[in-house]
Every structure is written in structure tokens, then in C-alpha cells.
Design a protein around this motif. Structure first.
Motif, short mmCIF file in Angstrom:
data_model
loop_
_atom_site.label_atom_id
_atom_site.label_comp_id
_atom_site.label_asym_id
_atom_site.label_seq_id
_atom_site.Cartn_x
_atom_site.Cartn_y
_atom_site.Cartn_z
N ASP A 61 -19.84 -2.97 14.29
CA ASP A 61 -20.62 -2.51 14.88
C ASP A 61 -20.68 -0.88 14.79
OD1 ASP A 61 -22.71 -1.70 16.69
OD2 ASP A 61 -21.74 -1.98 18.60
N LEU A 62 -21.71 -0.35 14.26
CA LEU A 62 -22.02 0.80 13.78
C LEU A 62 -22.64 1.70 14.73
CD1 LEU A 62 -23.03 0.67 9.76
CD2 LEU A 62 -21.05 0.74 10.57
N THR A 63 -22.95 1.33 15.85
CA THR A 63 -23.46 2.03 16.90
C THR A 63 -22.63 3.11 17.29
OG1 THR A 63 -24.71 0.10 17.76
CG2 THR A 63 -24.51 1.88 19.34
N GLY A 64 -22.90 4.41 17.51
CA GLY A 64 -22.16 5.34 17.96
C GLY A 64 -21.56 6.26 16.69
N TYR A 65 -21.52 5.80 15.49
CA TYR A 65 -21.03 6.39 14.22
C TYR A 65 -22.03 7.61 14.25
CZ TYR A 65 -17.80 2.84 12.48
OH TYR A 65 -16.68 1.89 12.30
N VAL A 92 -26.01 6.97 15.36
CA VAL A 92 -26.34 5.39 15.28
C VAL A 92 -26.68 5.17 16.59
CG1 VAL A 92 -26.26 3.18 14.58
CG2 VAL A 92 -25.24 5.24 13.00
N ASP A 93 -27.90 4.92 16.89
CA ASP A 93 -28.41 4.17 18.09
C ASP A 93 -28.63 2.73 17.96
OD1 ASP A 93 -29.55 4.34 20.76
OD2 ASP A 93 -31.46 4.16 20.08
N ASP A 142 -30.31 8.43 16.17
CA ASP A 142 -30.66 9.60 17.36
C ASP A 142 -30.33 10.96 16.93
OD1 ASP A 142 -31.13 11.27 19.69
OD2 ASP A 142 -30.14 9.65 20.89
N THR A 143 -31.12 11.79 16.60
CA THR A 143 -31.02 13.11 16.08
C THR A 143 -30.62 14.15 17.27
OG1 THR A 143 -33.14 13.67 16.52
CG2 THR A 143 -32.62 12.87 14.33
N GLU A 191 -13.07 7.39 10.74
CA GLU A 191 -13.70 8.79 11.51
C GLU A 191 -14.94 8.23 12.12
OE1 GLU A 191 -13.64 12.29 9.50
OE2 GLU A 191 -11.89 12.13 8.25
N GLN A 192 -15.47 6.96 12.05
CA GLN A 192 -16.63 6.75 12.46
C GLN A 192 -17.71 7.63 12.06
OE1 GLN A 192 -16.42 5.72 16.72
NE2 GLN A 192 -15.19 3.84 16.41
N LYS A 193 -17.89 7.63 10.77
CA LYS A 193 -18.99 8.63 10.11
C LYS A 193 -19.53 7.71 9.05
CE LYS A 193 -17.20 13.09 10.89
NZ LYS A 193 -16.75 14.62 9.90
N ILE A 194 -20.96 7.79 9.14
CA ILE A 194 -21.63 7.52 7.99
C ILE A 194 -22.35 8.46 7.20
CG2 ILE A 194 -23.72 6.02 7.55
CD1 ILE A 194 -23.32 4.55 10.14
N HIS A 195 -21.97 8.61 5.87
CA HIS A 195 -22.74 9.55 5.12
C HIS A 195 -24.04 8.89 4.07
CE1 HIS A 195 -19.15 12.09 5.36
NE2 HIS A 195 -18.49 11.02 5.64
#
Length: 119
Positions: free
Chosen positions: A19-23, A35-36, A50-51, A74-78
Motif C-alpha cells: 500500500d503506497l498510501t501516505g508515501y 499519496v492519497d 495530495d499536494t 523511507e516510504q518515498k516515491i520519486h
């Protein structure tokens, strides 16, 4: 050039079922938000970001093909787009645009024609 803008690249590090929500989402030149919502639907995968205060709390839709790397630790998406490219993307309205084929076409044209950032 991205062949399938609506699918994750094999090199992105996307782990199925995670689940990528919150990344946090990082453009090539800075943070754009969190990520929402996300979809892993084959041929229609995307992130809704969500910006927050960056663009006055608006949300943006990013096709999965813009994701260059996912860092689960790191729960980051580039993504391989600039903040400016994302800020000027076609307007996103969640209640109207999720699942709207015409909107996905417009987004696909916008991000497909936006030059990728080269480091």
C-alpha cells in the motif's frame, strides 16, 4: 521515452500488494506531497497525490509511468517530472476524474509529451 505511461516501470522497485498510501512523493526538484490514493490496475495504474500547502491543498493525478523509483524503507516515491510540470498539469477533481477515460487520455498526452528530466 516511456512506453506505457499507465504502468509501473520494471525498474521502479514497485512491490505488488504494498500500500503506497501516505508515501511522500518527490519530483526531481523537491517534494510535491503524499499519496492519497493509488491504483495498480493493469494499463491504468496511477497515484493521486495530495499536494498540501504546496498548491493550496489540491490533488494531482500522476500516471504510474512517471514513477522512477520507490523507496519502501523511507516510504518515498520519486517521479521523473519537475514540480513545475506537475503544478501545471490538467486540473484534477477526484469525484469527476477517477475512472474517466477522457481525462486519462488528456493526462496521458500531457505527461507523455512532457520531457523527462535527465540528471
Amino acid at each position: 521515452m516511456i512506453v506505457n505511461l499507465w504502468g509501473y516501470r520494471e525498474t521502479s522497485g514497485r512491490l505488488e500488494g504494498v500500500d503506497l498510501t501516505g508515501y511522500k512523493v518527490e519530483a526531481v526538484d523537491g517534494t510535491i506531497g503524499k499519496v492519497d490514493k493509488h491504483s495498480d490496475e493493469v494499463g491504468a495504474a496511477y497515484l493521486v497525490v495530495d499536494t498540501g500547502p504546496w498548491i493550496f491543498g489540491k490533488e494531482v493525478l500522476l500516471p504510474a509511468g512517471t514513477v522512477s523509483r520507490i523507496d519502501p524503507e523511507e516510504q518515498k516515491i520519486h517521479v521523473d517530472r519537475t514540480r513545475d510540470q506537475i503544478k501545471h498539469a490538467p486540473e484534477f477533481v477526484k469525484d469527476r476524474h477517477l475512472g474517466d477515460a477522457d481525462y486519462h487520455r488528456v493526462i496521458g498526452v500531457y505527461y507523455g509529451s512532457a520531457p523527462e528530466h535527465r540528471a
